[in-house]
Design an enzyme around this catalytic site. Structure first.
Site, PDB file in Angstrom:
ATOM      1  N   HIS A  64      68.325 131.181  11.959  1.00 57.92           N
ATOM      2  CA  HIS A  64      66.887 131.267  11.690  1.00 57.92           C
ATOM      3  C   HIS A  64      66.324 132.491  12.397  1.00 57.92           C
ATOM      4  O   HIS A  64      67.052 133.203  13.090  1.00 57.92           O
ATOM      5  CB  HIS A  64      66.162 129.985  12.119  1.00 57.92           C
ATOM      6  CG  HIS A  64      66.209 129.701  13.590  1.00 57.92           C
ATOM      7  ND1 HIS A  64      67.366 129.322  14.236  1.00 57.92           N
ATOM      8  CD2 HIS A  64      65.242 129.750  14.552  1.00 57.92           C
ATOM      9  CE1 HIS A  64      67.107 129.132  15.531  1.00 57.92           C
ATOM     10  NE2 HIS A  64      65.829 129.390  15.738  1.00 57.92           N
ATOM     11  N   HIS A  66      63.966 132.956  14.833  1.00 61.27           N
ATOM     12  CA  HIS A  66      63.444 133.007  16.197  1.00 61.27           C
ATOM     13  C   HIS A  66      64.180 134.070  17.008  1.00 61.27           C
ATOM     14  O   HIS A  66      65.392 134.241  16.888  1.00 61.27           O
ATOM     15  CB  HIS A  66      63.550 131.636  16.872  1.00 61.27           C
ATOM     16  CG  HIS A  66      62.480 130.684  16.437  1.00 61.27           C
ATOM     17  ND1 HIS A  66      62.588 129.324  16.575  1.00 61.27           N
ATOM     18  CD2 HIS A  66      61.263 130.907  15.860  1.00 61.27           C
ATOM     19  CE1 HIS A  66      61.491 128.739  16.116  1.00 61.27           C
ATOM     20  NE2 HIS A  66      60.682 129.680  15.676  1.00 61.27           N
ATOM     21  N   ASP A  68      65.311 134.588  19.941  1.00 59.83           N
ATOM     22  CA  ASP A  68      66.494 134.390  20.786  1.00 59.83           C
ATOM     23  C   ASP A  68      67.787 134.343  19.978  1.00 59.83           C
ATOM     24  O   ASP A  68      68.876 134.480  20.543  1.00 59.83           O
ATOM     25  CB  ASP A  68      66.352 133.131  21.655  1.00 59.83           C
ATOM     26  CG  ASP A  68      66.097 131.854  20.866  1.00 59.83           C
ATOM     27  OD1 ASP A  68      65.418 131.927  19.830  1.00 59.83           O
ATOM     28  OD2 ASP A  68      66.561 130.782  21.295  1.00 59.83           O
ATOM     29  N   HIS A  69      67.675 134.213  18.663  1.00 61.75           N
ATOM     30  CA  HIS A  69      68.865 134.149  17.811  1.00 61.75           C
ATOM     31  C   HIS A  69      69.148 135.452  17.063  1.00 61.75           C
ATOM     32  O   HIS A  69      70.207 135.574  16.448  1.00 61.75           O
ATOM     33  CB  HIS A  69      68.730 133.006  16.801  1.00 61.75           C
ATOM     34  CG  HIS A  69      68.757 131.654  17.426  1.00 61.75           C
ATOM     35  ND1 HIS A  69      69.839 130.798  17.340  1.00 61.75           N
ATOM     36  CD2 HIS A  69      67.826 131.000  18.173  1.00 61.75           C
ATOM     37  CE1 HIS A  69      69.570 129.685  17.998  1.00 61.75           C
ATOM     38  NE2 HIS A  69      68.354 129.782  18.513  1.00 61.75           N
ATOM     39  N   ASP A 191      69.405 125.667  15.944  1.00 63.34           N
ATOM     40  CA  ASP A 191      68.357 124.815  16.510  1.00 63.34           C
ATOM     41  C   ASP A 191      67.998 123.701  15.536  1.00 63.34           C
ATOM     42  O   ASP A 191      67.727 123.948  14.360  1.00 63.34           O
ATOM     43  CB  ASP A 191      67.100 125.639  16.794  1.00 63.34           C
ATOM     44  CG  ASP A 191      67.281 126.618  17.935  1.00 63.34           C
ATOM     45  OD1 ASP A 191      68.413 126.744  18.433  1.00 63.34           O
ATOM     46  OD2 ASP A 191      66.284 127.269  18.323  1.00 63.34           O
ATOM     47  N   HIS A 250      73.118 125.982  23.471  1.00 60.70           N
ATOM     48  CA  HIS A 250      71.661 126.151  23.496  1.00 60.70           C
ATOM     49  C   HIS A 250      71.048 125.300  24.615  1.00 60.70           C
ATOM     50  O   HIS A 250      70.099 124.546  24.414  1.00 60.70           O
ATOM     51  CB  HIS A 250      71.055 125.786  22.137  1.00 60.70           C
ATOM     52  CG  HIS A 250      69.707 126.395  21.889  1.00 60.70           C
ATOM     53  ND1 HIS A 250      68.532 125.806  22.299  1.00 60.70           N
ATOM     54  CD2 HIS A 250      69.340 127.548  21.281  1.00 60.70           C
ATOM     55  CE1 HIS A 250      67.501 126.560  21.944  1.00 60.70           C
ATOM     56  NE2 HIS A 250      67.977 127.631  21.315  1.00 60.70           N
TER      57      HIS A 250
END
EC number: 3.1.26.11
Length: 287
Positions: A64, A66, A68-69, A191, A250
């Site tokens: 996805h 976000h 941090d990814h 996530d 995570h």
């Protein structure tokens, strides 16, 4: 022998720690596929530290959008280009236009001769894909049909290759049992909160890589509202999916170490076998 190599380049989430970087996992299978699961900040440096060139990747599978990814993706793309490689990215549809501006080839899924990767909708706060890997590991033979064949021929037939024995061509389907082909499966969720619809869609897996942002010290409702899971949620998912192996990643930076997650893991009677890796840990999984 169907063998997976998993190298955990980043096992944190949202906020990095000195010893726990943002999400990135390197997966290499026995067929030679090299896949990066998510590309947290600094992913290309971590690949280089474990001896993997960004240009050698078969795919990058992003769950996805976000930050941090994905913050490690631009640098990885540029480095790969300098080295003569071309990055192909699996991503949710909502990310395709942004990724195309990076000059990468964007895919919704992947299909090779013996590996298929598909997006499975998970339960996060934004459009997100879990990535389901399905390997064709060859034929299961009917021993009565295969009686008298030499060992080398059986080995080739199991792998799905026809053989010639004493002038006669034998195809795998000629000696297969009714189950015909065998498949092994791995799911990387990225996530997600608890997601029964995802479990129903997927069915069963052999290996589950599931987020466990929280251990057992946060109210489950709070975790779910944020689109995340507790240890108990991840274990519930593994049992629903009949996973033999559960790998937890995570992990929130609120935890100075992973001791509580590991204490909880030690209390689980297999299956599943539960692992809580640190950054740079390598796990070999025989499917």
């Amino acid at each position: 022998m169907p063998l997976l190599k998993l190298v955990f380049l980043g096992t944190g989430g949202a906020v990095p720690k000195a010893d726990r970087m943002l999400p990135a996992i390197y997966l290499e299978d026995w067929l030679g596929h090299r896949v990066l699961l998510d590309a947290g900040e600094g992913a290309q440096y971590r690949l280089l530290q474990v001896g993997v060139s960004p240009a050698s990747l078969t795919l990058v599978a992003v769950t996805h959008g976000h930050e941090d990814h994905v913050l490690g993706l631009p640098g990885l793309v540029i480095t790969s280009r300098f080295l003569g490689g071309k990055v192909r990215v699996l991503a949710p549809r909502s990310m395709h236009k942004a990724l195309e501006r990076l000059g990468v080839e964007v895919l919704e899924g992947y299909a090779a001769e013996r590996l298929k990767i598909t997006c499975v909708e998970v339960c996060h706060t934004v459009d997100a894909c879990g990535w389901l890997f399905e390997w064709d590991v060859g034929y299961k033979l009917d021993l009565q049909k295969a009686t008298g064949l030499p060992k080398w021929a059986l080995t080739s037939l199991i792998k799905g290759h026809p053989v010639e024995v004493e002038g006669r061509v034998i195809r795998p389907e000629d000696v297969a049992d009714p189950a015909h082909r065998r498949f092994k499966r791995l799911l990387y969720t990225g996530d997600t909160g608890p997601c029964p619809r995802m479990w129903e869609t997927v069915g069963e897996v052999d290996v589950l890589i599931h987020e466990a942002t929280f251990a057992d010290d946060v109210e489950s409702q709070k975790a779910h509202e944020e689109g995340h899971s507790t240890f108990a949620d991840a274990l519930e998912a593994a049992r629903a999916l009949r996973a033999k192996v559960l790998i937890l990643t995570h992990i929130s930076a609120r935890y100075p170490d992973k001791s509580r997650h590991r204490q909880l893991a030690a209390q689980v009677t297999p299956p599943p076998h539960v692992y809580v890796p640190d950054d740079f840990d390598t796990l070999l999984v025989q499917l």
